[in-house]
Design a protein around this motif. Structure first.
Motif, PDB file in Angstrom:
ATOM      1  N   UNK A   1      31.560  46.179 -30.896  1.00 27.18           N
ATOM      2  CA  UNK A   1      30.852  47.160 -31.713  1.00 27.18           C
ATOM      3  C   UNK A   1      31.640  48.445 -31.925  1.00 27.18           C
ATOM      4  N   UNK A   2      32.487  48.818 -30.966  1.00 29.93           N
ATOM      5  CA  UNK A   2      33.215  50.077 -31.139  1.00 29.93           C
ATOM      6  C   UNK A   2      34.644  50.035 -30.607  1.00 29.93           C
ATOM      7  N   UNK A   3      35.076  48.861 -30.078  1.00 36.68           N
ATOM      8  CA  UNK A   3      36.470  48.719 -29.654  1.00 36.68           C
ATOM      9  C   UNK A   3      36.778  49.264 -28.274  1.00 36.68           C
ATOM     10  N   UNK A   4      35.775  49.741 -27.552  1.00 38.33           N
ATOM     11  CA  UNK A   4      36.041  50.250 -26.205  1.00 38.33           C
ATOM     12  C   UNK A   4      36.355  49.081 -25.273  1.00 38.33           C
ATOM     13  N   UNK A   5      37.416  49.250 -24.459  1.00 41.87           N
ATOM     14  CA  UNK A   5      37.756  48.227 -23.470  1.00 41.87           C
ATOM     15  C   UNK A   5      36.999  48.564 -22.180  1.00 41.87           C
ATOM     16  N   UNK A   6      36.077  47.677 -21.829  1.00 40.92           N
ATOM     17  CA  UNK A   6      35.120  47.945 -20.752  1.00 40.92           C
ATOM     18  C   UNK A   6      35.548  47.273 -19.445  1.00 40.92           C
ATOM     19  N   UNK A   7      34.902  47.669 -18.365  1.00 41.74           N
ATOM     20  CA  UNK A   7      35.145  47.108 -17.025  1.00 41.74           C
ATOM     21  C   UNK A   7      33.808  46.814 -16.356  1.00 41.74           C
ATOM     22  N   UNK A   8      33.720  45.670 -15.688  1.00 39.59           N
ATOM     23  CA  UNK A   8      32.540  45.385 -14.867  1.00 39.59           C
ATOM     24  C   UNK A   8      32.990  45.366 -13.408  1.00 39.59           C
ATOM     25  N   UNK A   9      32.662  46.425 -12.675  1.00 38.15           N
ATOM     26  CA  UNK A   9      33.130  46.542 -11.286  1.00 38.15           C
ATOM     27  C   UNK A   9      32.385  45.618 -10.343  1.00 38.15           C
ATOM     28  N   UNK A  10      31.341  44.991 -10.853  1.00 38.82           N
ATOM     29  CA  UNK A  10      30.597  44.074  -9.994  1.00 38.82           C
ATOM     30  C   UNK A  10      31.084  42.643 -10.145  1.00 38.82           C
ATOM     31  N   UNK A  11      31.893  42.406 -11.159  1.00 43.33           N
ATOM     32  CA  UNK A  11      32.385  41.051 -11.360  1.00 43.33           C
ATOM     33  C   UNK A  11      33.869  40.927 -10.997  1.00 43.33           C
ATOM     34  N   UNK A  12      34.583  42.032 -11.068  1.00 43.28           N
ATOM     35  CA  UNK A  12      36.031  42.035 -10.813  1.00 43.28           C
ATOM     36  C   UNK A  12      36.327  41.442  -9.432  1.00 43.28           C
ATOM     37  N   UNK A  13      37.284  40.491  -9.385  1.00 42.74           N
ATOM     38  CA  UNK A  13      37.639  39.879  -8.101  1.00 42.74           C
ATOM     39  C   UNK A  13      38.866  40.560  -7.485  1.00 42.74           C
ATOM     40  N   UNK A  14      39.401  41.552  -8.177  1.00 46.58           N
ATOM     41  CA  UNK A  14      40.530  42.290  -7.605  1.00 46.58           C
ATOM     42  C   UNK A  14      41.831  41.533  -7.606  1.00 46.58           C
ATOM     43  N   UNK A  15      42.048  40.660  -8.612  1.00 42.34           N
ATOM     44  CA  UNK A  15      43.312  39.908  -8.650  1.00 42.34           C
ATOM     45  C   UNK A  15      44.448  40.750  -9.230  1.00 42.34           C
ATOM     46  N   UNK A  16      44.086  41.827  -9.959  1.00 43.98           N
ATOM     47  CA  UNK A  16      45.041  42.806 -10.483  1.00 43.98           C
ATOM     48  C   UNK A  16      45.917  42.257 -11.623  1.00 43.98           C
ATOM     49  N   UNK A  17      45.512  41.116 -12.184  1.00 42.35           N
ATOM     50  CA  UNK A  17      46.276  40.547 -13.301  1.00 42.35           C
ATOM     51  C   UNK A  17      46.251  41.510 -14.491  1.00 42.35           C
ATOM     52  N   UNK A  18      45.120  42.210 -14.696  1.00 35.44           N
ATOM     53  CA  UNK A  18      45.016  43.144 -15.829  1.00 35.44           C
ATOM     54  C   UNK A  18      46.011  44.292 -15.681  1.00 35.44           C
ATOM     55  N   UNK A  19      46.231  44.717 -14.424  1.00 35.90           N
ATOM     56  CA  UNK A  19      47.195  45.803 -14.204  1.00 35.90           C
ATOM     57  C   UNK A  19      48.593  45.312 -14.567  1.00 35.90           C
ATOM     58  N   UNK A  20      48.858  44.060 -14.182  1.00 33.94           N
ATOM     59  CA  UNK A  20      50.170  43.475 -14.468  1.00 33.94           C
ATOM     60  C   UNK A  20      50.378  43.375 -15.980  1.00 33.94           C
ATOM     61  N   UNK A  21      49.302  43.072 -16.718  1.00 34.16           N
ATOM     62  CA  UNK A  21      49.435  42.833 -18.155  1.00 34.16           C
ATOM     63  C   UNK A  21      49.442  44.116 -18.975  1.00 34.16           C
ATOM     64  N   UNK A  22      48.987  45.221 -18.408  1.00 32.60           N
ATOM     65  CA  UNK A  22      48.898  46.468 -19.190  1.00 32.60           C
ATOM     66  C   UNK A  22      50.267  47.136 -19.266  1.00 32.60           C
ATOM     67  N   UNK A  23      50.788  47.368 -20.489  1.00 32.32           N
ATOM     68  CA  UNK A  23      52.111  47.982 -20.598  1.00 32.32           C
ATOM     69  C   UNK A  23      52.084  49.498 -20.417  1.00 32.32           C
TER      70      UNK A  23
END
Lengths: 286, 386
Positions: free
Chosen positions: A145-167
């Protein structure tokens, strides 16, 4: 039915199934990413496309405003302060000098007012975010609806793959319990637990209440402007239409939505109301 | 059949108990990590994956390498591998279990690990890796159980197992390909953004896995009546040789592309690995050791004389295994993070508890492999009565 016709039908049927399966698979795997041809002339229609324009002309070298923005954000969102401990550091918005922020540009004879200028960095809320694509649990996603990249802290398993992928280094991981490191916990925003990833959310909780992002609120004079790129009359669209603005690493195809106006501060004299000019000019020319 | 792993002589139990002690220390450290967070590791905001994920990556290769005995034996009816194939499959089981444990201890929220299956996400290579590894574990458990069970009863294996075995061959290739894709599709990490990664992973796997299998088979021969046969060892040595040559060639191709193009973001990671950057050169001695070991291994393997001599073959296998462990189990993952996308050079080395947890998982793998090998050897009557 003779054998060859049956053979043909079998092959045709299998091909159909294969093609359907293939396209489903491709659709499931998602938008492949970087093809320039796929870039829409206008941001995807329908909803809003929230974006931020950071007007570097109006930021000083002393880092005072930058600090004010960071404090406002981190206080509002219960971001812990680890002081000099770089290892555990959490940051939603932070400052680097201009040259590191736009490292791939390799500026050599950089205009003097930009040299070493403290520049705000935050999640770019990319139109084509590499972080959401890699998340194995859909704990982070781009809100259509507005392009915001959201986070769900209750679902995150802490694998940190997103950190690795973020340039852009925009994501932080809670290596330890953040709560003892909060100076003044805010009751109206959740705290996090150790073991999950967090980042800027364009203050979606404030937007929902009709407000502006905390860093924008911390500004006095449109140093940061926030708005809807899909609205041709919006302030962000006007600024981008009238000024030279750059983004971090656009060549990666992520389509970042945080823009930096890098024009000479002296152009402020021509574009801004007269009252603003003297102060801004003094601040920005070192 | 499982009861066969629970009876054994004094030496067997001494070995198993000492492994259990190492596992216990690792488990205690993991409990500490669980209560304090991953802050007790050497990882940081810039180097977010390290020793655990690197071990996982290396061990996926060991698991996949079972295909190097399964394929010749079942597809080409290569009889010399008759005795050793089951050992390869059992080694794969132990390796996959270690992979899963290494992923598990790396999670910030291990209790939520099932979210991967509760919210399946086909766009994430991590989801596919979980599927591939789980499936491969299941395949190898079923295959080894059914074939060993049939052997115990003195029957030929049932016909339905053949397609399952054939399926396990591409499946083995897939686990290491998907693991390479975990890294190779990220625009943010130029060091990993290379099409040769999956082929290189496979080549290094097919060298390190069979090298380990040779060493294990020779150990087993010392402690039991089992004899893998000279021909099997020779054939495995040939496989190790070809795979190691291919691996070194792929590394050279990689180096050429990065260094000749001279693109700084590609060169800088190699510079960090082999020379160090901004005075941060923790990995450089390791990487040079890996390179020297690779050369030593190749000299010993390519020379037919030293390849067929058992002593020098053992040296070569140790060199192959150590060289590739350093390359994949230390260098490959960390170098992707240094320098960071913002150009920062950050020190990383695993901490003592991090190493203890890793050692505990390696011990768990050895425990599983010992138990499973014992069962297989008992079934085949290779163990002397105590």
């Amino acid at each position: 039915m003779d054998a060859s016709r049956r053979g043909f039908l079998t092959i045709a049927g299998l091909s159909l199934v294969g093609a359907a399966g293939g396209s489903t698979l491709i659709a499931a795997i998602g938008e492949p990413g970087t093809a320039v041809e796929s870039l829409p002339a206008e941001p995807p229609g329908g909803g809003r496309r929230l974006a931020m324009v950071i007007d570097l002309r109006k930021f000083g070298h002393d880092g005072e405003l930058v600090e004010r923005c960071i404090r406002a954000c981190h206080r509002a969102h219960n971001v812990p302060d680890f002081g000099a401990d770089r290892k555990n550091e959490i940051k939603w918005i932070w400052a680097e000098d201009f040259e590191s922020t736009f490292r791939d540009e390799e500026f050599r004879y950089l205009r003097r007012d930009l040299q070493g200028k403290p520049t705000l960095l935050l999640c770019n809320h990319c139109d084509n975010p590499p972080c959401t694509r890699v998340c194995p649990t859909k704990a982070t996603w781009r809100r259509p609806a507005d392009g915001i990249v959201m986070m769900d802290w209750h679902r995150c398993i802490g694998c940190r793959y997103c950190i690795v992928a973020c340039p852009y280094g925009s994501r932080s991981f809670n290596w330890t319990d953040p709560r003892p490191h909060l100076e003044s916990p805010q009751a109206d925003f959740p705290t996090r637990t150790r073991g999950v990833v967090e980042k800027c959310t364009f203050c979606e909780e404030l937007l929902a209440r009709g407000g502006q992002p905390a860093c924008v609120e911390a500004c006095a004079d449109d140093e940061i402007v926030f708005g809807d790129l899909n609205d041709p009359g919006s302030k962000v669209r006007r600024l981008l239409a009238e000024h030279l603005a750059i983004r971090r690493q656009p060549g990666l195809g992520t389509r970042p939505e945080v823009y930096y106006i890098v024009e000479d501060p002296r152009t402020l004299a021509e574009t801004a109301p007269a009252a603003v000019v003297p102060g801004a000019a003094e601040n920005d020319h070192v | 059949m499982f009861e066969k792993a629970l009876s054994g002589g004094r030496r067997y139990w001494a070995w198993m108990v000492s492994l259990l002690v190492v596992i216990g220390v690792g488990a205690a450290c993991w409990y500490w990590q669980l209560s304090e967070g991953l802050t007790i590791t050497g990882l940081s905001r810039d180097v977010v994956w390290g020793f655990y994920i690197a071990q996982f990556t290396f061990l996926v290769g060991v698991a996949a390498s079972a295909v190097m005995v399964v394929l010749p034996y079942y597809l080409h009816d290569y009889r010399a591998f008759g005795k050793i194939t089951i050992l390869g499959e059992l080694l794969a089981i132990a390796a996959v279990i270690m992979c899963m444990l290494f992923i598990f201890v790396d999670m910030g929220m291990p209790a939520r690990i099932l979210n991967i299956f509760l919210h399946p996400t086909p766009s994430s290579m991590m989801f596919w890796d979980a599927v591939a590894l789980g499936g491969y574990l299941l395949l190898n458990i079923v295959i080894s159980r059914v074939t060993l069970g049939a052997e115990r009863r003195g029957d030929p294996p049932p016909a339905w197992i053949t397609p399952v075995i054939v399926l396990s061959i591409p499946w083995a290739i897939s686990i290491h390909t998907v693991t390479a894709f975990l890294y190779a599709g990220l625009a943010a990490r130029p060091f990993w953004l290379t099409a040769i990664m999956a082929p290189r992973f496979l080549a290094s796997a097919f060298a390190s896995g069979p090298a380990l299998l040779i060493l294990l088979a020779l150990v087993v021969r010392r402690v039991s009546d089992f004899d893998p046969g000279r021909q099997a060892i020779r054939a495995l040595a040939t496989i190790v040789t070809y795979a190691m040559v291919a691996n070194v060639f792929f590394v050279a191709v990689e180096l050429y592309t990065a260094l000749y193009s001279g693109i700084p973001e590609h060169v800088s990671h190699f510079a960090y690995l082999f020379m160090g950057l901004d005075g941060e050169a923790t990995l450089a001695p390791w990487m040079w050791a890996s390179a020297v070991l690779a050369v030593v291994a190749l000299v010993l393997l390519l020379n037919p004389g030293s390849r067929s001599s058992e002593t020098s073959l053992v040296v070569a296998c140790v060199a192959v295994f150590a060289s590739l462990w350093i390359d994949k189990g230390l260098g490959m993952v960390v170098a992707g993070f240094v320098p960071s996308p913002l150009g920062r050079v950050v020190h990383y080395s695993p901490t003592a508890p991090e190493l203890a947890i890793g050692l505990g998982i390696w011990a768990a793998g050895l425990l599983v492999v010992t138990g499973l090998f014992k069962i297989a050897l008992e079934v085949r009557g290779h163990l002397r009565r105590p």
